[in-house]
Scaffold this motif. Structure first.
Motif, PDB file in Angstrom:
ATOM      1  N   THR A  32       0.841  -1.203   0.000  1.00 13.49           N
ATOM      2  CA  THR A  32       0.000   0.000   0.000  1.00 13.49           C
ATOM      3  C   THR A  32       0.873   1.248   0.000  1.00 13.49           C
ATOM      4  O   THR A  32       0.585   2.211  -0.711  1.00 13.49           O
ATOM      5  N   VAL A  75      -7.668   5.588   5.781  1.00  9.75           N
ATOM      6  CA  VAL A  75      -7.648   4.243   5.221  1.00  9.75           C
ATOM      7  C   VAL A  75      -6.962   3.296   6.195  1.00  9.75           C
ATOM      8  O   VAL A  75      -5.845   3.557   6.636  1.00  9.75           O
ATOM      9  N   VAL A 138      -6.059   0.778  -2.420  1.00 10.59           N
ATOM     10  CA  VAL A 138      -6.849   1.981  -2.211  1.00 10.59           C
ATOM     11  C   VAL A 138      -7.392   2.442  -3.567  1.00 10.59           C
ATOM     12  O   VAL A 138      -6.616   2.673  -4.495  1.00 10.59           O
TER      13      VAL A 138
END
Length: 160
Positions: A32, A75, A138
């Motif tokens: 990520t 997130v 994401v």
């Protein structure tokens, strides 16, 4: 490089990123970070930069979201989504309803059950509890949403 002796707390150090010394909790968080960097975000600056105080039943706790984005979207990346994780997310959401907390799962949440023997999927749990979710990474749309004010690197006020 894997550090620590606890097999549940393996940590992965990013060797190919600009912040080599920053240690993340999983390969998924590392992936990520790499993705967010390709999208022009400074993953090192935003990783766990926000501290949100919330009250656990009978005790006070702190929640450090994985990725508080510059636009105000928070997130949280999840590999395993334990009962304790679910309880924490519900408590934080109830005590800080102004925060836009979203979950990104490593495994397909439409197929993953919240626990063995349950018919409830992780996706169904998220929808029931008001959390937006994604699978794998994401979504770009989340990165491009209009800005909502959050003070980065600062503690949010205690829940009342």
């Amino acid at each position: 490089m894997i550090r620590g002796s606890n097999r549940w707390a393996k940590r992965v150090e990013l060797k190919d990123s600009p912040f080599i010394k920053k240690v993340l909790k999983s390969k998924f968080e590392a992936d990520t970070a790499r993705y967010l960097m390709t999208q022009g975000l400074d993953a090192e600056d935003i990783y766990e930069s926000l501290k949100i105080t919330y009250v656990k039943p009978a005790q006070k706790g702190n929640y450090k979201p994985d990725w508080p984005l510059p636009n105000g979207v928070i997130v949280e990346t999840k590999g395993r989504f334990t009962a304790a994780d679910r309880q924490k997310m519900v408590q934080v959401s109830k005590q800080h309803p102004h925060l836009d907390i979203r979950l990104v799962f490593y495994s397909d949440p439409t197929r993953t059950k919240i626990n063995k023997g349950s018919r409830t999927t992780v996706a169904a749990w998220c929808e029931k509890n008001g959390f937006r979710w994604a699978w794998g990474s994401v979504p770009e749309a989340w990165l491009n949403e209009p800005e909502k004010p959050i003070i980065f690197g600062k503690e949010l006020p205690d829940a009342e």
